[in-house]
Design a protein around this motif. Structure first.
Motif, PDB file in Angstrom:
ATOM      1  N   ASP A  41    -132.202 -26.586 -11.048  1.00 39.55           N
ATOM      2  CA  ASP A  41    -133.557 -27.123 -10.862  1.00 39.55           C
ATOM      3  C   ASP A  41    -133.528 -28.551 -10.315  1.00 39.55           C
ATOM      4  O   ASP A  41    -134.464 -28.996  -9.650  1.00 39.55           O
TER       5      ASP A  41
ATOM      6  N   SER B 164    -131.209 -21.314  -8.263  1.00 40.05           N
ATOM      7  CA  SER B 164    -131.929 -22.426  -7.660  1.00 40.05           C
ATOM      8  C   SER B 164    -132.916 -21.965  -6.597  1.00 40.05           C
ATOM      9  O   SER B 164    -132.665 -20.993  -5.884  1.00 40.05           O
ATOM     10  N   ARG B 165    -134.014 -22.695  -6.487  1.00 40.19           N
ATOM     11  CA  ARG B 165    -134.990 -22.417  -5.421  1.00 40.19           C
ATOM     12  C   ARG B 165    -134.851 -23.421  -4.289  1.00 40.19           C
ATOM     13  O   ARG B 165    -135.624 -23.433  -3.351  1.00 40.19           O
TER      14      ARG B 165
ATOM     15  N   ARG C 100    -132.005 -14.766   4.979  1.00 39.39           N
ATOM     16  CA  ARG C 100    -132.624 -15.283   3.759  1.00 39.39           C
ATOM     17  C   ARG C 100    -133.082 -16.728   3.916  1.00 39.39           C
ATOM     18  O   ARG C 100    -133.628 -17.319   2.998  1.00 39.39           O
TER      19      ARG C 100
ATOM     20  N   ALA D 204    -142.616 -17.842  -0.885  1.00 35.60           N
ATOM     21  CA  ALA D 204    -143.005 -18.643  -2.048  1.00 35.60           C
ATOM     22  C   ALA D 204    -143.880 -19.810  -1.617  1.00 35.60           C
ATOM     23  O   ALA D 204    -143.608 -20.459  -0.600  1.00 35.60           O
TER      24      ALA D 204
END
Ligand code: C5P
Length: 407
Positions: A78, A112-113, A142, A241
């Motif tokens: 994060d 993780s984003r 991706r 997202a």
């Protein structure tokens, strides 16, 4: 400008000896840096030296209570604004492509984003192997960014593609990806997909657009901090997202949705393949061939659809408006004519006669055409990278529009 938090993920290749230099370059640019290593990487670079140059303890194990106590692996996932995988070995790329979480590095990458930049390094035959290239294609589809590998003499004795990019080059690329919060606070509208114009209750006129280019733009604009509304014709794609999707079917619905949103946005990118014509009358019931005389044809009357791009270009004020064009021959001249006709600020032209680019593919080779007639030709690139280049141009256009407005 805002400095970032960069997590360097070291893979187990000889190029790992350059990691301290990479960490210094990143810190020199003002970023906060942490490092984690695969067990193999620790054979090539010492955690002690990386800890010293990064100014933070280096993480190596998923299950070490001491390490987890300092910063947990999810916390680390994060924490990062960007993860730089260097060297990205063939094995590490394969594990990333598979979504494995069999050590600390792959687990953090999965959790993780944050955007990810890979710097591959390996033997030239490993790089060229179909398995590695397939894994690379998965990672790039991706949205993972890549720097290198470069050609040259390899540690294994072979010559060819496989050298890790220089630490300075990797740091520059990281800077570009991070600095890329360039659209923070901006509202961006993107149209995507191929519209579907009903003929009757079951049939429709549509086209081969997959929507991939528009969705890549939406994902990239969101990653750069923009508030994105994606007006999408039917596609099989997942909404990226952080993006608000308005789903439409027909050109008229897309037109109405764009009109609803346009006043609020500073940037509009028309990437959709909008049907130029629609059936004048869509039959509510299925048209049955039994209702026709044997051998009788069916005549469809088509009427023109509104040109959304031309309309929003006309009333754009300080808004930046970008259009797309699919051309099959004489691409530059056709694109210049189209830009003049539509009146937008930038036209992204596809050569659809190429087999390897454009409709339904993951890659695209485009020309960026300006109102001055200037043409920038981009090589064949993953659509996400094309999106980055287009948005770099959008950010510049926005800055110049801003200046004209205030002067
Ligand atoms: O005229 P043409 O369809 O080739 O132009 C392509 C560009 O115009 C694309 O940006 C597309 O999204 C936009 N367009 C539109 N409304 C239409 C037709 C095209 O916004 N009716």
């Amino acid at each position: 400008m805002g400095r970032g938090r960069i997590l360097v993920a070291g893979g187990g290749g000889i190029a790992a000896y350059k990691l301290p230099e990479l960490v210094r370059a990143l810190r020199g640019a003002g970023h906060e840096v942490r490092c984690m290593l695969t067990p193999a990487a620790a054979n090539f670079v010492s955690a002690l030296s990386l800890g010293a140059v990064s100014g933070a303890p280096v993480r190596q194990s998923l299950l070490d209570p001491g390490e987890e106590g300092e910063i947990g692996h999810i916390e680390l996932a994060d924490w990062a604004d960007l993860i730089v995988v260097a060297p990205a070995t063939a094995d590490l790329m394969a594990r990333m492509a598979q979504g494995l979480a069999d050590d600390l590095v792959t687990t953090v990458l999965l959790a993780s984003r944050a955007p990810v930049l890979i710097a591959p390094a390996m033997n030239v035959h490993m790089w060229e192997h179909a398995a590695t290239q397939a894994n690379l294609a998965v990672l790039e589809a991706r949205g993972i960014a890549r720097v290198g590998p470069e050609a040259g003499e390899l540690a294994c004795g072979w010559e060819g593609l496989g050298r890790m990019a220089d630490p300075e080059t990797i740091a520059d690329e990281a800077e570009r990806l991070l600095g890329a919060k360039s659209l923070a606070g901006e509202r961006v509208l993107i149209t995507a997909g191929g519209t579907r114009e009903p003929i009757d209750a079951v049939r429709a006129i549509t086209n081969r657009s997959s929507g991939k280019m528009g969705y890549a733009l939406a994902a990239e604009a969101a990653a750069r901090g923009a508030e994105v509304v994606l007006v999408s014709a039917p596609t099989a794609l997942r909404c990226p997202a952080g993006v608000r999707r308005v789903s439409v079917q027909t050109a008229l619905e897309m037109h109405a949705a764009v009109r609803d949103e346009i006043a609020e946005v500073g940037v509009a990118i028309c990437c959709a393949a909008v049907a130029d014509f629609r059936p004048a009358q869509a039959s509510e019931r299925k048209i049955k061939k039994e209702d026709l005389a044997p051998g009788e044809g069916l005549l469809l009357e088509l009427v023109p659809n509104p040109d959304i791009l031309a309309e929003i270009s006309r009333d754009r004020g300080a808004r930046v408006v970008v259009g797309f064009a699919a051309e099959s021959h004489d691409v530059v001249a056709a694109a210049r004519r189209k830009l003049a006709r539509k009146g937008c600020d930038l036209l992204v032209a596809n050569d659809i006669s190429r087999e390897d680019a454009g409709f339904e593919t993951d890659e695209n080779a485009v020309l960026l055409v300006s109102p001055t007639g200037d043409v920038e030709e981009l090589p064949l690139l993953p659509k996400r990278e094309v999106a980055r280049r287009v948005l770099d141009r959008v950010a510049k256009l926005r800055d110049t529009h801003g200046e004209t407005e205030s002067s």
